[in-house]
Design a protein around this motif. Structure first.
Motif: not given
Length: 759
Positions: A270, A280, A351, A373, A226, A310, A742
């Motif tokens: 993350n 995410v 995100d 977000q 990203n 992301t 995901t």
């Protein structure tokens, strides 16, 4: 075995026979500590709120010594869940784990209770659920995993079982300590480290104290494609630190008082928590072409291996626990009081552009979806008090007690928009209070020197008081509802029970039958999307089990096995509205889980320890899942498998120790783990939920380890985890078919070394 594949069941029986027919060597000895789950033996556990040999407890229990975790530098349940028979993992929240197939997917109240000693971690309900705790090995004595419902002694939220972290106690016998340093390196990423230490001090003949502390930075390995991200390479960082202290006062010969404090803090970016709870992706899952919204998930990354796309997702979590324990021996009975206060705070920014971007664009009438977000701030503070009295009268052991807890939890959510739309279109505050009052009793009648009968019961009442305050921007009120505050209250009660006859074929061989029940409280469904149920009811299980454990060949072979069936009704389920992507809870129909758990320790010759386990589980719906108001419910028919439950899992560990000199000892070992294919969460029957249910593929991993020890005090232990660098999928989610999938992948190949010194 129902719908279990005959080949899988035959393989399970063959594996069982193989363990039982392995030859014994001429230098047989007691099983040594390998890096896997320990089966029955002279291990002392507190599973039934009294000290007992593991071999004497008529419950299926897995035990993980803290030394095994420290040797491989693992503190996270996600790193060793697949070594525990029947434990399923689908994410880093407490509600994301299950035992014996009692899983309806993530997001509901827990089906497995987490305890620190005898104190429950986190909340009983789904409000304010914290991430799974990462208790460092420096503070741990062992981990006990109890399989099957434990509602009689431990109350609500233990439908499938419980995980009990037993912390180290201060000792009066000697001054001692341990210091460890560890380094890790991911093959395709960065490096990490861990430092931990512990000390035990007998201050006087009536006071002893212990303390431990650690700091850890996990090795990152993901890259971010990203353009707006703050960091591009090795972005999944995690730093954790914490400490624990405890003091034991021996006030008199028959009165012991223990006070302890535990604190832990995590800062991550993350993380896998973001991957599963915040939406995410750890690695993008993509299907190209015109059928991209209806084709099965393939788990083929389009941005490259171990690459995400992301905005950065920062995460902060802290946990505190303060406990006071009083043990008073009154002669004919012993009185135990446990008072505890805990607090867990977690803040995660994720995100959610793919989830809410187009919805916001339609609401505000703009052509280009804005960036979105969401901030999820969850917190739970909990006070609990347990008072119990235990004793023995002739051939009867008895225990009675009372329990009270009050939880104050909250989940606060805010959506931030930027780009074509700016501001905070959605802001929700969700405070909730849960109070529980319970009384329980347990009785063991030693009918003969071999035959025992255990019965128990628990009656519990709870009250809930929840509220939701919405502050919405005008254009989104048609989607999310209207601004304002909504309150709701509920009351619930339940009686749980157990009956368990057991028979000692010898002092070290036990057979037993166990029938036990468990439940989860219902509650208000505040803040659910328009047209969804405003409340959900409690659900309950009954477990039927036949078990056998003991030393079938003393000093050579120990086994622990159980056949079980669990009937589950009024299943609590998490739904996702396809229009708003908001979640809600509802009750489904019925399900059952049946299977076989088997674990064995074998010592065929001096220095060799072989530990293995496998689990066969058939968990499926037996009654149609209820269609809820408005025709938008869950798609589930009899025969459909329950989420995240593999039909077959296995783990085999072998370790050989030998003397190099009088002072130097060496060991080499390895662990092979297999996790079968699983199905992800249920879908909705809404036409907008077009993505099919995810089938998560099976995976196999191999870990290798070695080590040398000098004078049983200095140790250096290198290891390799995931030797063949498999990209196994631990969990996957597509919001019940309502959005792009995901996934959460297991860690890539990791090298490490642990050095320690004891004194």
């Amino acid at each position: 075995m129902g719908s279990i594949d005959r080949r899988v069941f035959r393989a399970a029986l063959s594996a069982s026979a193989a363990f039982l027919t392995l030859p014994a060597g001429a230098y047989a000895q007691e099983p040594q500590a390998a890096d896997t789950v320990a089966s029955a033996g002279d291990i002392v556990v507190t599973a039934q709120k009294r000290e007992q040999r593991l071999i004497d407890v008529p419950v299926a229990i897995s035990v993980l010594p803290a030394e095994s975790l420290a040797r491989l530098n693992v503190s996270r349940l996600s790193d060793y869940y697949d070594r525990i028979p029947g434990l399923q993992y689908s994410g880093q929240l407490v509600s994301n784990i299950s035992l014996r197939g009692i899983s309806a997917g993530s997001g509901t109240s827990p089906t497995v209770a987490i305890l620190v000693d005898d104190v429950q971690f986190g909340g009983t309900t789904g409000a304010g659920q914290p991430p799974l705790p990462d208790f460092d090995a420096s503070a741990l004595g062992r981990v006990e995993v109890l399989h099957g419902p434990q509602g009689t002694l431990y109350g609500a939220a233990s439908l499938g079982g419980l995980i009990k972290y037993v912390l180290k106690e201060p000792q009066f016998d000697s001054f001692s300590g341990r210091v460890e340093a560890a380094g890790t390196k991911v093959d395709v990423g960065g490096s990490g480290y861990a430092l931990r230490g512990s000390i035990n001090v007998p201050v006087t003949d009536w006071l002893a104290a212990t303390a431990s502390a650690f700091t850890r930075e996990d090795a990152p390995y993901l890259d971010n494609a990203n353009a707006g991200a703050l960091k591009k390479n090795n972005v999944n960082t995690r730093k954790v630190w914490g400490f624990r202290t405890a003091a034991l006062i021996r006030a008199t010969d028959n009165l012991r008082i223990t006070a302890s404090a535990l604190y832990q803090h995590q800062k991550a970016l993350n993380s896998d928590l973001a991957a599963t709870s915040g939406g995410v992706p750890v690695c993008n899952i993509c299907v190209n072409g015109p059928n991209a919204t209806t084709a099965p998930t393939t788990f083929d990354p389009v941005l490259g291996d171990l690459t995400i796309n992301t905005l950065d997702a920062p995460n902060r979590m802290k946990f505190q626990l303060y406990t006071g324990r009083v043990e008073w021996d009154l002669g004919p009975a012993a009185l135990t009081s446990i008072s505890a206060w805990s607090r867990a705070d977690n803040v995660l920014l994720s995100d959610v552009t793919r989830t809410f971007g187009r919805l916001l664009a339609r609401s505000y009438g703009v052509a280009t979806p804005p960036t979105a977000q969401i901030s999820n701030a969850t917190k739970t503070s909990k006070f609990s008090q347990e008072l119990r009295l235990a004793g023995k009268m002739d051939a009867v052991e008895w225990l009675v007690g009372g329990f009270y807890t009050v939880e104050h939890a909250a989940t606060d959510q805010t959506i931030f928009a930027s780009g074509t739309v700016t501001g905070t279109p959605y802001d929700a505050l969700g405070p909730a209070t849960y109070r529980e009052y319970a009384g329980f009793g347990d009785l063991i009648w030693h009918a003969t020197d071999k035959l025992d009968l255990q019965v128990g019961g628990r009656y519990a009442k709870n009250k809930q008081n929840n509220a939701t305050t919405l502050v919405l921007d005008g254009p989104v009120e048609g989607v999310f509802g209207t601004s304002g505050t909504v309150r709701a209250r509920s009351k619930d009660s339940a009686f749980t029970w157990l009956v368990s006859p057991s028979y000692h074929f010898s002092p070290d061989i036990l057979g037993y039958v166990r029938v036990a029940s468990g439940y989860r409280p219902g509650g208000p469904n505040i803040g659910s999307p328009p047209g969804r149920p405003v409340a959900f009811d409690s659900d309950s299980v009954i477990n039927y089990e036949v078990g056998f454990k003991g030393r079938v060949l003393p000093g050579v072979l120990t086994i622990d096995t159980a056949l079980f069936q669990i009937d589950w009704k009024d299943i609590q389920l998490l739904g996702t509205d396809p229009v708003t992507s908001l979640n809600f809870q509802a009750n489904g129909g019925k399900a059952r889980s049946r299977g076989l758990e088997f674990a064995a320790d074998l010592t065929p010759w001096r220095g060799m320890s072989i530990n293995g386990n496998f689990t066969v589980t058939d968990a499926e719906i037996t009654e149609d899942i209820l269609t809820i108001q408005g025709g938008r419910g869950f798609r589930g028919l009899p025969g459909d498998r329950l989420p995240f439950v593999a039909k077959f899992t296995s783990n085999l560990s072998a370790q050989q120790s030998f003397d190099l000199t009088d002072d130097w000892e060496m060991y080499v070992g390895g662990t092979l783990t297999y996790v079968g294919n699983r199905l992800a969460g249920f879908q909705t029957n809404d036409p907008a939920a077009t993505r099919p249910r995810i089938r998560i593929p099976a995976y196999t991993t191999l870990d290798l380890r070695a080590g040398v020890t000098f004078d049983k005090k200095l140790s250096i232990a290198p290891y390799i985890r995931n030797v063949f660098d498999k990209r196994g999928v631990a969990a996957a989610n597509n919001a019940n078919g309502a959005r792009t999938p995901t996934a959460l992948f297991i860690n890539p190949r990791t090298y490490g070394v642990v050095a320690s010194i004891s004194f």
